[in-house]
Design a protein around this motif. Structure first.
Motif, mmCIF file in Angstrom:
data_model
loop_
_atom_site.group_PDB
_atom_site.id
_atom_site.type_symbol
_atom_site.label_atom_id
_atom_site.label_comp_id
_atom_site.label_asym_id
_atom_site.label_seq_id
_atom_site.Cartn_x
_atom_site.Cartn_y
_atom_site.Cartn_z
ATOM 1 N N MET A 1 0.844 -1.195 0.000
ATOM 2 C CA MET A 1 0.000 0.000 0.000
ATOM 3 C C MET A 1 0.876 1.241 0.000
ATOM 4 S SD MET A 1 -3.202 -1.023 2.477
ATOM 5 C CE MET A 1 -4.214 -2.451 2.057
ATOM 6 N N ASP A 2 0.351 2.346 -0.469
ATOM 7 C CA ASP A 2 1.195 3.538 -0.616
ATOM 8 C C ASP A 2 1.224 4.404 0.628
ATOM 9 O OD1 ASP A 2 -1.370 4.463 -0.783
ATOM 10 O OD2 ASP A 2 -1.014 5.823 -2.458
ATOM 11 N N LYS A 3 0.480 4.040 1.661
ATOM 12 C CA LYS A 3 0.480 4.782 2.921
ATOM 13 C C LYS A 3 1.013 3.901 4.040
ATOM 14 C CE LYS A 3 -1.584 8.514 1.281
ATOM 15 N NZ LYS A 3 -0.887 9.815 1.214
ATOM 16 N N LYS A 4 1.671 4.567 5.002
ATOM 17 C CA LYS A 4 2.267 3.833 6.115
ATOM 18 C C LYS A 4 1.925 4.532 7.421
ATOM 19 C CE LYS A 4 6.900 2.356 7.695
ATOM 20 N NZ LYS A 4 8.326 2.321 7.286
ATOM 21 N N VAL A 5 1.416 3.757 8.362
ATOM 22 C CA VAL A 5 1.074 4.290 9.684
ATOM 23 C C VAL A 5 1.801 3.466 10.738
ATOM 24 C CG1 VAL A 5 -0.745 4.675 11.392
ATOM 25 C CG2 VAL A 5 -1.166 5.199 8.978
ATOM 26 N N THR A 6 2.474 4.151 11.636
ATOM 27 C CA THR A 6 3.095 3.497 12.788
ATOM 28 C C THR A 6 2.194 3.663 13.999
ATOM 29 O OG1 THR A 6 5.398 3.677 12.079
ATOM 30 C CG2 THR A 6 4.999 3.688 14.448
ATOM 31 N N VAL A 7 2.040 2.589 14.752
ATOM 32 C CA VAL A 7 1.327 2.638 16.025
ATOM 33 C C VAL A 7 2.336 2.328 17.119
ATOM 34 C CG1 VAL A 7 -0.558 1.710 17.413
ATOM 35 C CG2 VAL A 7 -0.811 1.851 14.918
ATOM 36 N N VAL A 8 2.548 3.278 18.005
ATOM 37 C CA VAL A 8 3.514 3.096 19.094
ATOM 38 C C VAL A 8 2.765 2.615 20.331
ATOM 39 C CG1 VAL A 8 5.293 4.159 20.513
ATOM 40 C CG2 VAL A 8 4.953 4.943 18.157
ATOM 41 N N GLY A 9 3.143 1.444 20.809
ATOM 42 C CA GLY A 9 2.467 0.819 21.937
ATOM 43 C C GLY A 9 1.628 -0.342 21.439
ATOM 44 N N ALA A 10 2.010 -1.562 21.803
ATOM 45 C CA ALA A 10 1.313 -2.755 21.307
ATOM 46 C C ALA A 10 0.360 -3.337 22.344
ATOM 47 C CB ALA A 10 2.329 -3.808 20.873
ATOM 48 N N GLY A 11 -0.105 -2.478 23.254
ATOM 49 C CA GLY A 11 -1.114 -2.912 24.216
ATOM 50 C C GLY A 11 -2.474 -3.001 23.547
ATOM 51 N N ASN A 12 -3.526 -2.984 24.362
ATOM 52 C CA ASN A 12 -4.875 -3.177 23.822
ATOM 53 C C ASN A 12 -5.272 -2.092 22.826
ATOM 54 O OD1 ASN A 12 -5.408 -5.555 25.167
ATOM 55 N ND2 ASN A 12 -6.348 -4.559 26.932
ATOM 56 N N VAL A 13 -5.005 -0.825 23.167
ATOM 57 C CA VAL A 13 -5.396 0.265 22.264
ATOM 58 C C VAL A 13 -4.587 0.198 20.978
ATOM 59 C CG1 VAL A 13 -5.564 2.756 21.940
ATOM 60 C CG2 VAL A 13 -6.091 1.769 24.166
ATOM 61 N N GLY A 14 -3.269 0.055 21.109
ATOM 62 C CA GLY A 14 -2.409 0.038 19.939
ATOM 63 C C GLY A 14 -2.690 -1.126 19.012
ATOM 64 N N ALA A 15 -2.827 -2.320 19.578
ATOM 65 C CA ALA A 15 -3.067 -3.505 18.753
ATOM 66 C C ALA A 15 -4.428 -3.425 18.065
ATOM 67 C CB ALA A 15 -2.984 -4.765 19.611
ATOM 68 N N THR A 16 -5.422 -2.894 18.764
ATOM 69 C CA THR A 16 -6.749 -2.752 18.154
ATOM 70 C C THR A 16 -6.726 -1.703 17.051
ATOM 71 O OG1 THR A 16 -7.779 -3.367 20.262
ATOM 72 C CG2 THR A 16 -9.201 -2.346 18.618
ATOM 73 N N ALA A 17 -5.974 -0.624 17.258
ATOM 74 C CA ALA A 17 -5.834 0.386 16.202
ATOM 75 C C ALA A 17 -5.168 -0.225 14.973
ATOM 76 C CB ALA A 17 -5.033 1.582 16.713
ATOM 77 N N ALA A 18 -4.123 -1.026 15.180
ATOM 78 C CA ALA A 18 -3.447 -1.692 14.067
ATOM 79 C C ALA A 18 -4.425 -2.588 13.309
ATOM 80 C CB ALA A 18 -2.265 -2.507 14.585
ATOM 81 N N GLN A 19 -5.238 -3.315 14.049
ATOM 82 C CA GLN A 19 -6.238 -4.187 13.427
ATOM 83 C C GLN A 19 -7.235 -3.388 12.586
ATOM 84 O OE1 GLN A 19 -8.638 -6.311 16.265
ATOM 85 N NE2 GLN A 19 -9.842 -7.363 14.701
ATOM 86 N N ARG A 20 -7.746 -2.303 13.152
ATOM 87 C CA ARG A 20 -8.721 -1.474 12.427
ATOM 88 C C ARG A 20 -8.110 -0.890 11.153
ATOM 89 N NH1 ARG A 20 -12.340 -2.998 15.802
ATOM 90 N NH2 ARG A 20 -13.095 -1.741 17.545
ATOM 91 N N LEU A 21 -6.883 -0.374 11.253
ATOM 92 C CA LEU A 21 -6.214 0.218 10.094
ATOM 93 C C LEU A 21 -6.052 -0.797 8.972
ATOM 94 C CD1 LEU A 21 -3.435 2.186 12.001
ATOM 95 C CD2 LEU A 21 -5.181 3.257 10.563
ATOM 96 N N ALA A 22 -5.598 -1.991 9.336
ATOM 97 C CA ALA A 22 -5.356 -3.020 8.335
ATOM 98 C C ALA A 22 -6.657 -3.510 7.708
ATOM 99 C CB ALA A 22 -4.604 -4.189 8.964
ATOM 100 N N GLU A 23 -7.653 -3.779 8.549
ATOM 101 C CA GLU A 23 -8.898 -4.357 8.036
ATOM 102 C C GLU A 23 -9.724 -3.360 7.237
ATOM 103 O OE1 GLU A 23 -10.804 -6.346 11.327
ATOM 104 O OE2 GLU A 23 -9.254 -7.912 11.381
#
Length: 309
Positions: free
Chosen positions: A1-23
């Motif tokens: 993909m042509d966009k890149k997002v970093t999520v700092v912190g792999a706890g509940n909020v961070g991991a859920t944000a990563a999931q939402r972004l990807a899906e």
């Protein structure tokens, strides 16, 4: 993909944000955390779900900020919750130190990124990120009002037994007990809720919105909210990535707007590809303006306390 997002912190909020972004297929995602194995494991788990969820986002877990280089957006969730015996000053200092370290790494690797701050105490952490990054104020944005407004919308929809898609709400001010929900700007299918329910019921929903986070903490007992905060951060990211120019309530650095100077406070803004494109000033009634100033005073006391540490 042509966009890149970093999520700092792999706890509940961070991991859920990563999931939402990807899906949502918005971008490739880098999940970074100081805990060895944690971001790698969660990123791999999310990647293995991709064939089922049918997206091709690349998910990377790492302890190395080098892999975050060139990020378009960085969502920062890192920090610790307040623990028994910990004073507010202890929490402020610890999370301030974490934020400074994170932001310096991010600014070095992704100098053109837009920062979305989720860490608490949110309004104060926005100040730390702003100062540590040296970024333009348009590229440092706090996630608060989107979450608080979503909670208000949820309660309104349940009260009136209507679709959440029909409800709209604005919650301004700091992210805490002094936040300022605005019932006369909150609507169902364009109808102000002041026309649809009694003042007593509205007041009850306003109070529940103000204590929405604490209500979840009291139920979970060992944690805090993460689904809705993650969704709120991703809605902001989506508006930026797609240049949607949504009007969303976010914590931004004010320089005279709403008669507030030098503070991050939640107000409606237009979010586009460059970050904050416009601060929307709405005319407040005297009592609303007073409540917003009271909220600003609470934020300023936090910022002052942090400066004194």
């Amino acid at each position: 993909m042509d966009k890149k997002v970093t999520v700092v912190g792999a706890g509940n909020v961070g991991a859920t944000a990563a999931q939402r972004l990807a899906e949502k297929q918005l971008c490739d995602v880098v999940l970074v955390d100081i805990a060895e194995g944690l971001p790698q494991g969660k990123a791999l788990d999310l990647a293995e779900a991709a064939p089922i969820e049918k997206h091709d986002a690349c998910l990377t877990g790492t302890n190395d900020y080098g892999e975050t280089a060139g990020s378009d957006i960085v969502i920062i969730t890192a920090g610790i919750p307040r623990k028994p015996g910990m004073s507010r000053d202890d929490l402020l200092k610890t999370n301030s130190d974490i934020m400074k370290s994170v932001v310096k790494n991010i600014a070095e690797k992704s100098p053109d990124a837009i920062l979305i701050i989720v860490s608490n105490p949110l309004d104060a952490m926005c100040h730390v990120a702003f100062e540590a990054s040296g970024f333009d104020k348009k590229r440092v944005i706090g996630m608060a009002g989107v979450l608080d407004s979503a909670r208000f919308r949820c309660f309104i929809a349940r009260e009136l037994n209507v679709s959440v898609e029909n409800t709209h709400a604005f919650v301004l001010g700091g992210h805490g007990d002094t936040m300022v929900p605005l019932p006369r700007f909150s609507t169902v299918a364009g109808i102000p809720i002041t026309e649809l329910m009694s003042k007593d019921r509205i007041d009850a929903l306003v109070d529940r919105t103000r204590t929405g986070g604490a209500e979840i903490v009291s139920l979970l007992k060992t944690g805090s909210a993460f689904y809705a905060p993650a969704s709120a951060a991703v809605e902001m990211a989506e508006s930026i990535l797609k240049d949607k120019k949504k009007i969303l309530p976010c914590a931004v650095y004010l320089e005279g707007e709403y008669n507030i100077n030098g503070l991050f406070i939640g107000v409606p803004v237009k979010l586009g590809s460059t970050g904050i494109e416009e601060v929307i000033e709405i005319e407040l009634k005297d009592d609303e303006a007073a409540d917003l100033q009271k909220s600003a005073d609470a934020v300023r006391s936090l910022v002052d306390a942090m400066a004194a540490l």
